[in-house]
Design a protein around this motif. Structure first.
Motif, PDB file in Angstrom:
ATOM      1  N   GLN A  30      15.029 -56.211  68.907  1.00  0.00           N
ATOM      2  CA  GLN A  30      13.959 -56.569  68.277  1.00  0.00           C
ATOM      3  C   GLN A  30      13.099 -55.421  67.562  1.00  0.00           C
ATOM      4  O   GLN A  30      12.635 -54.258  68.240  1.00  0.00           O
ATOM      5  N   GLN A 178      21.774 -75.568  60.550  1.00  0.00           N
ATOM      6  CA  GLN A 178      21.529 -75.305  61.954  1.00  0.00           C
ATOM      7  C   GLN A 178      21.127 -76.291  62.958  1.00  0.00           C
ATOM      8  O   GLN A 178      20.111 -75.833  63.558  1.00  0.00           O
ATOM      9  N   LYS A 179      21.446 -77.618  62.568  1.00  0.00           N
ATOM     10  CA  LYS A 179      20.980 -78.532  63.666  1.00  0.00           C
ATOM     11  C   LYS A 179      21.820 -78.823  64.680  1.00  0.00           C
ATOM     12  O   LYS A 179      21.505 -79.872  65.489  1.00  0.00           O
ATOM     13  N   ASP A 203      17.574 -64.321  67.303  1.00  0.00           N
ATOM     14  CA  ASP A 203      16.638 -65.098  66.936  1.00  0.00           C
ATOM     15  C   ASP A 203      16.397 -66.227  67.592  1.00  0.00           C
ATOM     16  O   ASP A 203      15.096 -66.470  68.101  1.00  0.00           O
ATOM     17  N   SER A 204      17.353 -66.927  67.958  1.00  0.00           N
ATOM     18  CA  SER A 204      17.133 -68.033  68.866  1.00  0.00           C
ATOM     19  C   SER A 204      16.974 -67.763  70.320  1.00  0.00           C
ATOM     20  O   SER A 204      15.962 -68.583  70.872  1.00  0.00           O
ATOM     21  N   GLU A 207      12.995 -65.743  69.710  1.00  0.00           N
ATOM     22  CA  GLU A 207      11.925 -65.986  68.780  1.00  0.00           C
ATOM     23  C   GLU A 207      11.780 -67.537  69.274  1.00  0.00           C
ATOM     24  O   GLU A 207      10.617 -68.183  69.176  1.00  0.00           O
ATOM     25  N   LYS A 208      12.859 -68.099  69.612  1.00  0.00           N
ATOM     26  CA  LYS A 208      12.940 -69.692  69.750  1.00  0.00           C
ATOM     27  C   LYS A 208      12.866 -70.053  71.202  1.00  0.00           C
ATOM     28  O   LYS A 208      12.884 -71.574  71.485  1.00  0.00           O
ATOM     29  N   GLY A 209      13.398 -69.078  72.050  1.00  0.00           N
ATOM     30  CA  GLY A 209      13.460 -69.503  73.232  1.00  0.00           C
ATOM     31  C   GLY A 209      14.756 -70.383  73.956  1.00  0.00           C
ATOM     32  O   GLY A 209      14.549 -71.138  74.722  1.00  0.00           O
ATOM     33  N   LYS A 210      15.722 -70.280  73.153  1.00  0.00           N
ATOM     34  CA  LYS A 210      16.927 -71.154  73.157  1.00  0.00           C
ATOM     35  C   LYS A 210      17.993 -70.679  74.433  1.00  0.00           C
ATOM     36  O   LYS A 210      17.990 -69.262  74.478  1.00  0.00           O
ATOM     37  N   ASP A 259      21.722 -74.811  75.015  1.00  0.00           N
ATOM     38  CA  ASP A 259      21.196 -75.389  73.702  1.00  0.00           C
ATOM     39  C   ASP A 259      21.944 -75.153  72.709  1.00  0.00           C
ATOM     40  O   ASP A 259      22.285 -76.056  71.823  1.00  0.00           O
ATOM     41  N   GLU A 359      16.323 -66.341  56.938  1.00  0.00           N
ATOM     42  CA  GLU A 359      16.541 -68.041  56.679  1.00  0.00           C
ATOM     43  C   GLU A 359      15.978 -68.343  55.306  1.00  0.00           C
ATOM     44  O   GLU A 359      14.647 -68.175  55.307  1.00  0.00           O
TER      45      GLU A 359
END
Length: 374
Positions: A30, A178-179, A203-204, A207-210, A259, A359
């Motif tokens: 990052q 990306q759903k 990034d997932s 940034e998104k905590g997946k 996820d 994106e």
């Protein structure tokens, strides 16, 4: 796993620190711009903050055995003497024909177009947007010009052009993206699929905590598996390598609690349809699988069209374009979108993970086409 944070005045200086501290095997996870120092909120200095990591127990690289190809003697045919001047004259004549044909095919007539309307048309031509799209825009601008009775300046003409393009591509960009749980990345060799996959996954996670995992079907290149394994270790996520359809099914079962699952596929010469068929037999393209076709903007447009045609055997959701920073013209992106009626999920413009991944939405693509900063 050794992960550290570094701060420097530039990315180049940060990379020197990282290499000196962690070695050449370090991977950037990052990076972001930060501001340091200052007095009462003023005179702050801009700096780069980089998070990097390295596997303390890297696996040794496995080198592929070189193949020895036997030389085959060929009998050289007899060469008939030819008048060099005649050959040169013939080649020049053929070259002139090719150039004349190219000029006819690529000429856009601006005759009768008011001076105020020419700028956006010329801009798209410089971006190597197709003649069909430029002529379509030309008619749209002339129609609006007539409705306004000629009361328009260059700034308003540019606004009209942007609105026209936005309305044309917005329906493509608004399709579901990306759903689904399983993100499948496909494409020809050398376009940066594995690096792009790592950027999306980072990034997932960051940034998104997946909760994510990797599946690799690229059993042809050991280097690709090692590269993805390094990213998996740094992100502390599981990775499965599959060799056949049964392995893929088993991996899906073991990763059902995650996820998102990112699937990396082999980069092969997809002009041969059997490779696409192999991919189709390996992965179950059910409703939960979403496939992205990765292509380099530095490639020839006709070659990309052929690649897309070959991949029509599997359901492609959207395109991903790499190497945008390596070319000044981006019209191919728009041409392929409109020709195949598919949107663009991401654009990459560098090698940094995950920063050099955009994106994009319809507005961003419009700005790219008209040379706006993005």
């Amino acid at each position: 796993m050794k992960v550290k944070k570094y701060q420097a005045s530039s990315m180049q200086e940060a990379m020197k620190k990282i290499r000196a501290d962690l070695g050449k095997q370090a991977v950037i996870l990052q990076s972001k711009t930060v501001y340091t120092g200052g007095f009462f909120g003023l005179f702050k200095k801009k700096a780069i903050e980089v998070v990097a990591g390295v596997d303390p127990n890297p696996r040794p690289e496995v080198k592929e055995k070189s193949r020895i190809v036997p030389m085959i003697e060929k009998t050289q045919p007899a060469v008939t003497p030819i008048n060099n001047a005649e050959v040169l004259a013939k080649e020049v004549k053929e070259l002139k024909k090719i150039l004349e044909q190219y000029s006819r095919n690529n000429k856009i007539s601006l005759e009768g177009v008011p001076e105020e309307l020419k700028s956006p048309l010329v801009t798209l031509k410089e971006q190597e947007v197709s003649n069909d799209l430029i002529m379509e825009l030309k008619q749209a601008l002339l129609s609006k010009w007539k409705d306004s009775k000629g009361h328009v300046d260059q700034r308003e003409a540019l606004i009209w052009a942007k609105e026209w393009l936005l309305n044309k591509i917005k329906p493509l960009q608004e399709k579901t993206s990306q759903k689904k749980k399983y993100i499948n990345i496909v494409g020809p060799t050398g376009v940066g699929k594995t690096t792009t996959l790592a950027k999306m996954a980072a990034d997932s996670v960051l940034e998104k905590g997946k909760e994510i995992a990797f599946i690799s079907t690229d059993t042809y290149r050991i280097a690709a598996i090692n590269q993805l394994k390094t990213y998996a270790d740094l992100l502390k996520v599981p990775m499965h390598v599959v060799y056949k359809a049964e392995d893929f099914t088993e991996a899906i079962k073991q990763l059902e609690d995650h996820d998102m699952i990112y699937i990396d596929t082999a980069g092969r010469n997809y002009r041969d349809e059997r490779y696409v068929k192999e991919l189709k037999s390996m992965i179950s393209f059910e409703e939960e699988v979403e496939s992205y076709l990765v292509m380099a903007l530095t490639s020839k447009e006709n070659d990309l069209k052929e690649i897309i045609d070959k991949f029509s055997l599997i359901p492609i959701e959207k395109f991903i374009f790499t190497k945008m920073d390596e070319t000044k013209t981006h019209g191919t992106l728009l041409n392929l979108m409109c020709h195949f009626q598919k949107g663009v999920a991401f654009i990459t413009n560098g090698q940094n993970v995950p920063d050099d991944l955009m994106e994009v939405d319809a507005e961003t693509i419009v700005d790219i086409m008209f040379g706006e900063n993005v």
